[in-house]
Design a protein around this motif. Structure first.
Motif, short mmCIF file in Angstrom:
data_model
loop_
_atom_site.label_atom_id
_atom_site.label_comp_id
_atom_site.label_asym_id
_atom_site.label_seq_id
_atom_site.Cartn_x
_atom_site.Cartn_y
_atom_site.Cartn_z
N ALA A 1 0.83 -1.21 0.00
CA ALA A 1 0.00 0.00 0.00
C ALA A 1 0.86 1.26 0.00
CB ALA A 1 -0.94 -0.01 1.20
N ALA A 2 1.95 1.24 0.76
CA ALA A 2 2.86 2.39 0.79
C ALA A 2 3.49 2.61 -0.58
CB ALA A 2 3.94 2.19 1.86
N LEU A 3 3.87 1.53 -1.24
CA LEU A 3 4.46 1.65 -2.58
C LEU A 3 3.45 2.21 -3.57
CD1 LEU A 3 6.79 1.20 -4.55
CD2 LEU A 3 6.00 -1.16 -4.81
N LEU A 4 2.23 1.73 -3.53
CA LEU A 4 1.20 2.23 -4.44
C LEU A 4 0.87 3.70 -4.17
CD1 LEU A 4 -1.20 -0.84 -4.53
CD2 LEU A 4 0.36 -0.07 -6.33
N LYS A 5 0.84 4.09 -2.92
CA LYS A 5 0.51 5.46 -2.55
C LYS A 5 1.63 6.44 -2.86
CE LYS A 5 -0.94 8.37 1.30
NZ LYS A 5 -1.30 8.40 2.72
N HIS A 6 2.87 6.06 -2.52
CA HIS A 6 4.00 7.00 -2.58
C HIS A 6 4.91 6.78 -3.79
CE1 HIS A 6 3.01 8.58 1.36
NE2 HIS A 6 2.83 7.33 1.74
N GLN A 7 4.72 5.69 -4.53
CA GLN A 7 5.45 5.35 -5.75
C GLN A 7 6.91 4.96 -5.54
OE1 GLN A 7 4.71 8.88 -8.01
NE2 GLN A 7 2.74 8.14 -8.73
N VAL A 8 7.55 5.45 -4.52
CA VAL A 8 8.93 5.10 -4.19
C VAL A 8 9.00 4.88 -2.68
CG1 VAL A 8 11.34 5.90 -4.14
CG2 VAL A 8 9.86 6.53 -6.07
N ILE A 9 9.61 3.76 -2.27
CA ILE A 9 9.78 3.53 -0.84
C ILE A 9 11.24 3.24 -0.53
CG2 ILE A 9 7.42 2.81 -0.34
CD1 ILE A 9 8.28 -0.08 -0.54
N PHE A 10 11.64 3.67 0.64
CA PHE A 10 12.98 3.41 1.15
C PHE A 10 12.83 2.70 2.49
CE2 PHE A 10 13.09 7.27 -1.36
CZ PHE A 10 14.15 7.04 -2.21
N PHE A 11 13.78 1.87 2.82
CA PHE A 11 13.74 1.16 4.10
C PHE A 11 14.84 1.69 5.01
CE2 PHE A 11 11.68 -1.63 1.11
CZ PHE A 11 10.54 -1.99 1.80
N ASP A 12 14.49 1.87 6.26
CA ASP A 12 15.40 2.41 7.26
C ASP A 12 16.35 1.32 7.75
OD1 ASP A 12 16.46 4.23 9.10
OD2 ASP A 12 15.04 3.63 10.65
N ASN A 13 17.62 1.39 7.32
CA ASN A 13 18.67 0.51 7.83
C ASN A 13 18.31 -0.97 7.75
OD1 ASN A 13 21.18 0.04 8.85
ND2 ASN A 13 20.65 0.51 10.97
N PRO A 14 18.14 -1.52 6.55
CA PRO A 14 17.65 -2.89 6.43
C PRO A 14 18.59 -4.00 6.89
CG PRO A 14 18.18 -2.02 4.28
CD PRO A 14 18.35 -0.90 5.27
N ARG A 15 19.91 -3.81 6.83
CA ARG A 15 20.88 -4.82 7.28
C ARG A 15 20.58 -6.22 6.72
NH1 ARG A 15 20.70 -3.02 13.49
NH2 ARG A 15 21.53 -0.94 13.19
N LEU A 16 20.64 -6.34 5.42
CA LEU A 16 20.35 -7.61 4.77
C LEU A 16 21.61 -8.21 4.16
CD1 LEU A 16 17.12 -6.68 2.80
CD2 LEU A 16 17.27 -7.97 4.93
N THR A 17 21.72 -9.53 4.25
CA THR A 17 22.76 -10.22 3.50
C THR A 17 22.29 -10.28 2.05
OG1 THR A 17 21.77 -12.41 3.75
CG2 THR A 17 23.26 -11.67 5.53
N PRO A 18 23.19 -10.61 1.13
CA PRO A 18 22.74 -10.74 -0.27
C PRO A 18 21.61 -11.77 -0.44
CG PRO A 18 25.11 -10.53 -0.20
CD PRO A 18 24.65 -10.66 1.24
N VAL A 19 21.67 -12.86 0.27
CA VAL A 19 20.61 -13.88 0.17
C VAL A 19 19.29 -13.35 0.73
CG1 VAL A 19 19.90 -16.17 0.99
CG2 VAL A 19 22.23 -15.81 0.17
N GLN A 20 19.34 -12.67 1.86
CA GLN A 20 18.12 -12.09 2.43
C GLN A 20 17.53 -11.04 1.50
OE1 GLN A 20 19.98 -10.89 6.10
NE2 GLN A 20 18.90 -12.46 7.27
N HIS A 21 18.39 -10.25 0.88
CA HIS A 21 17.94 -9.23 -0.08
C HIS A 21 17.23 -9.90 -1.26
CE1 HIS A 21 19.03 -5.26 -2.30
NE2 HIS A 21 17.76 -5.53 -2.35
N ARG A 22 17.81 -10.96 -1.78
CA ARG A 22 17.18 -11.71 -2.87
C ARG A 22 15.82 -12.25 -2.46
NH1 ARG A 22 19.46 -17.26 -3.30
NH2 ARG A 22 17.97 -17.41 -1.60
N ASP A 23 15.77 -12.84 -1.26
CA ASP A 23 14.52 -13.42 -0.78
C ASP A 23 13.44 -12.36 -0.58
OD1 ASP A 23 15.77 -15.87 -0.84
OD2 ASP A 23 16.08 -15.97 1.34
N PHE A 24 13.82 -11.20 -0.05
CA PHE A 24 12.86 -10.12 0.13
C PHE A 24 12.34 -9.63 -1.21
CE2 PHE A 24 12.05 -5.53 0.18
CZ PHE A 24 10.89 -5.53 0.95
#
Length: 61
Positions: free
Chosen positions: A36-59
């Motif tokens: 819903a946030a993406l549809l409303k605001h068109q661009v979203i950023f995440f606050d300090n996600p701390r993801l490994t490359p595998v977690q980033h892929r999975d997300f």
């Protein structure tokens, strides 16, 4: 899991998503909130996600 919160960045586009841990699978409510946030605001950023490359892929999937 807690609901996400957003902080609008400008009056026309973009929001910062906070209060979400992207390193673990999202529940349905969190997923819907982010979508819903993406549809409303068109661009979203995440606050300090701390993801490994595998977690980033999975997300992104």
């Amino acid at each position: 899991m807690p609901r996400i919160r957003t902080r609008t960045l400008t009056t026309t586009i973009g929001t910062l998503v906070v209060n979400v841990d992207l390193s673990v699978p999202l529940d349905e409510e969190q997923f819907a909130d982010i979508q819903a946030a993406l549809l409303k605001h068109q661009v979203i950023f995440f606050d300090n996600p701390r993801l490994t490359p595998v977690q980033h892929r999975d997300f992104a999937a």
